[in-house]
Design a protein around this motif. Structure first.
Motif: not given
Length: 651
Positions: A72-80, A102-103, A539-541
């Motif tokens: 599961i990813l934080r918002d700031d990890e989605l772009e990476p 979220g992906l 865990f992310n928007h």
């Protein structure tokens, strides 16, 4: 298109590209491996160049490579994460294994999507939803029975994947939060502290210890060797081996073991076919009992079983080897059932039922050859080997000779080809066709001259044509279609063979087709529930937006967002400690050995200062391990620029 259910896929793990290559060589139809980050296994990441090297090797056999990006990813990890997905797609990866919905809200390449075991798929409704949002392959919960698997298969058309071997997490995958609650290390983010392998005292509601110092949350290892046919009948087409932390020897051995079993089934069932090309020949005898394991269980596939836990110890004791016959000052002698070598790993169980392990520095045969009597010089002083005495059973958990064999070349995978030598008006032709229908051709201008030794002429041609050496091909059949016994020099045959094989490889490469991503159903289908708790791991928007788009009204944040500060279920399991200790009310109804009426009252697990409450939901036959997050963990979460989904930003 997803994997057809008559295509049987053996899916092997790989910590590194080199291990993945050996998995392919030992018969895997597909390999799953972590990418540069977010792969749900800390310290098991791989750079793009290594992944590309593995993909190149796999595709030669029409085998596939799946990239795990299942944290599961934080918002700031989605772009990476999005950039990594594009990189692995450009490298040639065949599918992406994901947990975080979220992906699906990002701009992704057209890579096929597989739903991770962490998505917790236990019902036909959840499975159908994931299929309808674009997943081509889904990994079902390990806890499902054969009828439950069949029910999912009946309501879906996507490929069904199921774990058949390896370590078992006691909790439903994606539903374990103990590690994060106690240490801040999140299992859903690939960093589990494995609290389930610890020893606990089990205390009842009156303070009585009903189990002392037992590993009551530690499961035996999964082994579905005897259930493969039944799983195929139930609708499983992808057979998954656990073990992205495991070493090369484990992957070689377990992959080869299941390759042999599945090949036997494929020979019986001509309507089935394997999902890749070629055949593997092994230079060792596969044996899953030789690798680290905690004992074996088929878990819940055939219904609830009493003996699924490795409660005494999570250690590997190996296989019985023999008994002690004599004790010396720096050695002991034993009668062994098999030959021994220096470096063997041995152990025995002391009076406390704890395994005592040591390595044999040196072993010497005693007496006449063939008696299998050995003098063993351990790497520990004899005085420290408590309770070692005559008649003690010795186990071997490290077969040094067998392990050394696996450090060498232990398998060879080749694709059968049909070769046909023909003639033209001014020379000769060679056509090579493989089992997939790919063709390579070569022609040469060469004068026609009769062979001097007509009797050996054809055999000589066959011998030369069959020399496929270090290629990935082997001659299945050779046809000589010449009007006369023409002499063809060995150098000419060799050149034709090389050219035809080069063209065949190029044809195979051009013919390879990556699986396509399945389109999502439009308009968006509704999620089976309209409210999600922390158990949904949002865990992310973007994940929140995904579920909202699919009709969910209430969406709580993931446990890692630190909004659940009180006591909650930190683990949900199908395993029941009460059942394992013969304290289940259902057992009490006429089951021998259970006295009186037993209520499913809570129990307490105690490990040092740690206490967890066990609560029992008897209707679905599930156990909840209840606790709360530690204050020390709450202070670990850094501030900006870390960004994640919260329903209560001020919490």
């Amino acid at each position: 298109m997803p994997l057809s259910r008559h295509e049987i896929e053996l899916l092997a793990p790989a910590k590194t590209a080199d291990i993945g290559i050996e998995a392919i060589n030992h018969g895997a139809d597909a390999v799953y491996i972590g990418g540069p980050a977010f792969g749900a296994r800390a310290n098991a990441d791989n750079d793009i160049r290594d992944i590309e090297r593995l993909i190149t090797h796999a595709h030669r056999f029409n085998a596939k490579i799946f990239i795990t990006l299942n944290t599961i990813l934080r918002d700031d990890e989605l772009e990476p994460a999005r950039k990594i997905i594009h990189q692995v797609y450009e490298a040639g990866a065949d599918a992406l294994i994901v947990q975080d919905m979220g992906l699906l809200e990002l701009d992704l390449p057209p890579i096929q999507l597989h739903a991770s075991t962490q998505t917790d798929i236990r019902t036909p409704e959840k499975a159908r939803f994931l299929q309808d949002v674009g997943f081509s392959q889904i990994v079902l919960a390990r806890e499902l029975t054969l009828p439950q698997i069949q029910a999912v298969a009946d309501q879906t058309t996507c490929a069904i994947e199921f774990f058949i071997h390896g370590a078992l997490c006691v909790a439903y995958s994606g539903q374990c939060f103990i590690s994060h609650a106690h240490t801040g290390r999140s299992a859903n983010r690939g960093d589990c502290s494995q609290a389930c392998r610890l020893p606990y005292n089990v205390v009842d509601d009156q303070g009585r210890v009903v189990a002392f110092d037992q590993h009551v949350l530690s499961m035996k290892d999964n082994n579905q060797s005897d259930n493969l046919r039944a799983l195929i009948e139930a609708g499983v087409s992808s057979f998954k081996i656990e073990g992205r932390y495991k070493d090369m020897g484990y992957v070689k051995n377990i992959t080869a073991h299941y390759r042999q079993l599945l090949d036997g089934i494929l020979e019986e069932r001509p309507e089935l076919r394997r999902a890749s090309s070629g055949r593997s020949v092994f230079f060792f005898t596969p044996n899953p009992d030789k690798n680290f394991n905690r004992g074996s269980t088929d878990y819940f596939v055939n219904g609830r079983q009493a003996d699924i836990g490795a409660f005494a110890s999570p250690k590997f004791v190996g296989l019985p080897l023999g008994h002690v016959t004599q004790i010396g000052p720096s050695w002991f002698e034993m009668k062994a059932d098999e030959p021994m070598v220096n470096g063997d790993g041995l152990n025995y169980v002391n009076r406390k039922r704890d395994p005592v392990g040591f390595r044999a520095n040196r072993v010497e045969p005693v007496g006449k050859p063939g008696r299998q009597l050995w003098r063993v010089f351990p790497n520990e002083p004899m005085a420290t080997l408590e309770d070692l005495k005559v008649d003690t059973l010795i186990n071997r958990n490290g077969d040094h000779a067998w392990e050394q064999a696996l450090t060498q070349k232990s398998a060879e995978r080749r694709i059968p080809v049909w070769l046909e030598l023909g003639e033209t008006a001014d020379g000769f032709t060679l056509t090579v066709t493989d089992e997939d229908g790919c063709v390579g051709r070569a022609a040469v201008t060469q004068a026609h001259q009769l062979a001097q030794n007509v009797e050996r002429h054809e055999q000589s041609l066959r011998d030369n044509l069959s020399k496929l050496g270090t290629t990935i091909f082997e001659a299945h059949d050779i046809q000589i279609r010449l009007t006369q016994p023409w002499f063809v020099p060995a150098s000419v045959l060799n050149a034709m063979r090389r050219d035809a094989i080069v063209q065949l490889e190029a044809h195979r490469q051009a013919a390879y087709q990556r699986p396509e991503r399945a389109p999502a159903v439009e308009p968006p289908v509704a999620y089976p529930d309209d409210a999600l708790s922390y158990l949904a791991n949002v865990f992310n928007h973007k994940a929140r937006d995904f579920y909202a788009r699919h009709g969910v009204k209430v969406i709580d944040a993931a446990y890692e967002s630190h909004e659940e500060l009180g006591e909650v279920s930190l683990m949900i399991t199908k395993h029941c400690v009460r059942y394992s200790l013969s304290l289940c009310p259902k057992q009490a109804k006429g089951v021998t050995g259970v006295q009186g009426t037993v209520r499913a009252e809570p129990l307490t697990l105690v490990n040092g200062k740690e206490k967890l409450t066990l609560r029992f939901d008897c209707k679905p036959c599930e156990m909840h391990v209840v606790g709360k997050i530690k204050r020390s963990v709450l202070t670990q979460l850094p501030a900006s620029p870390i960004q994640f989904y919260r329903t209560r930003p001020g919490a």
